[in-house]
Design a protein around this motif. Structure first.
Motif, mmCIF file in Angstrom:
data_model
loop_
_atom_site.group_PDB
_atom_site.id
_atom_site.type_symbol
_atom_site.label_atom_id
_atom_site.label_comp_id
_atom_site.label_asym_id
_atom_site.label_seq_id
_atom_site.Cartn_x
_atom_site.Cartn_y
_atom_site.Cartn_z
ATOM 1 N N TRP A 73 36.950 -34.375 -18.940
ATOM 2 C CA TRP A 73 37.284 -34.009 -17.083
ATOM 3 C C TRP A 73 35.114 -33.701 -16.984
ATOM 4 N N ALA A 74 34.829 -32.866 -17.360
ATOM 5 C CA ALA A 74 33.733 -32.092 -17.420
ATOM 6 C C ALA A 74 32.109 -33.382 -17.161
ATOM 7 N N ARG A 75 32.719 -34.524 -18.577
ATOM 8 C CA ARG A 75 31.744 -35.821 -18.471
ATOM 9 C C ARG A 75 32.366 -36.356 -16.682
ATOM 10 N N ILE A 76 33.486 -36.312 -16.403
ATOM 11 C CA ILE A 76 33.199 -37.695 -15.513
ATOM 12 C C ILE A 76 33.772 -37.038 -13.618
ATOM 13 N N ARG A 77 33.045 -35.403 -13.718
ATOM 14 C CA ARG A 77 32.514 -35.082 -12.571
ATOM 15 C C ARG A 77 31.557 -34.848 -12.557
ATOM 16 N N LEU A 84 33.870 -41.878 -8.418
ATOM 17 C CA LEU A 84 34.217 -41.152 -7.068
ATOM 18 C C LEU A 84 35.454 -40.891 -7.650
ATOM 19 N N ILE A 85 35.773 -39.271 -7.504
ATOM 20 C CA ILE A 85 36.719 -38.990 -8.160
ATOM 21 C C ILE A 85 37.665 -38.113 -7.091
ATOM 22 N N ARG A 86 39.366 -38.843 -6.770
ATOM 23 C CA ARG A 86 38.970 -37.427 -5.969
ATOM 24 C C ARG A 86 41.361 -36.689 -6.532
#
Length: 166
Positions: free
Chosen positions: A56-60, A65-67
């Protein structure tokens, strides 16, 4: 679908930016054994919190585009568009407590509206009829079949490949 879900009105579904306070809820949702088995494709060990946090640190901090998906104000899951510009793929996760209420369809519909680039791609376990139905309701069309290793099932399984062109 349980009779409880039939009697409940459709919730109001809203997408918002992911907050740090969402992550423990996501972890709980994504480590639920029944949900993991249904989704099939996921991390090797969905109960590995350190690996979850690193992911999650990487994808954020990426161009993902995450919601967060809210249903009547409650965190019900998340939805994302990720990957290279010409191979963007959608993914979503809705907490099992919210299954069968139209939340995934509403969330995915809102997500694809935020991501105007086309085509968008998706994959689903071939036996996950609910997920395939959600994708098709949002305009995705099955364009192929494949096989992939599903960590949750410890085996290669059939999957469908879908595309949204318009």
């Amino acid at each position: 679908m349980s009779s409880t879900n039939l009697e409940r009105p459709r919730p109001t579904v809203v997408l918002r930016e992911v907050r740090d306070s969402d992550l423990p809820l996501f972890f709980g949702q994504m480590s639920d054994p029944e949900s993991v088995l249904m989704a099939a494709f996921g991390p090797e060990d969905p109960t590995d919190r350190a690996r979850f946090d690193a992911h999650w640190a990487r994808i954020r901090t990426s161009d993902t585009l995450i919601r967060t998906v809210l249903a009547d104000g409650e965190v019900a899951g998340h939805a994302a568009v990720y990957g290279p510009p010409d191979e963007r793929e959608v993914t979503y996760w809705v907490d099992r407590a919210h299954w069968g209420r139209g939340i995934a369809s509403a969330a995915l519909s809102a997500l694809v509206a935020l991501a105007p680039q086309r085509p968008l791609h998706a994959r689903a376990a071939a036996d996950n009829a609910a997920s395939i139905r959600v994708l098709e309701k949002c305009g995705f069309v099955i364009v192929g079949r494949d096989r992939g290793f599903a960590n949750a099932r410890g085996a290669e399984i059939d999957e469908v490949v879908l595309t949204l062109k318009d």
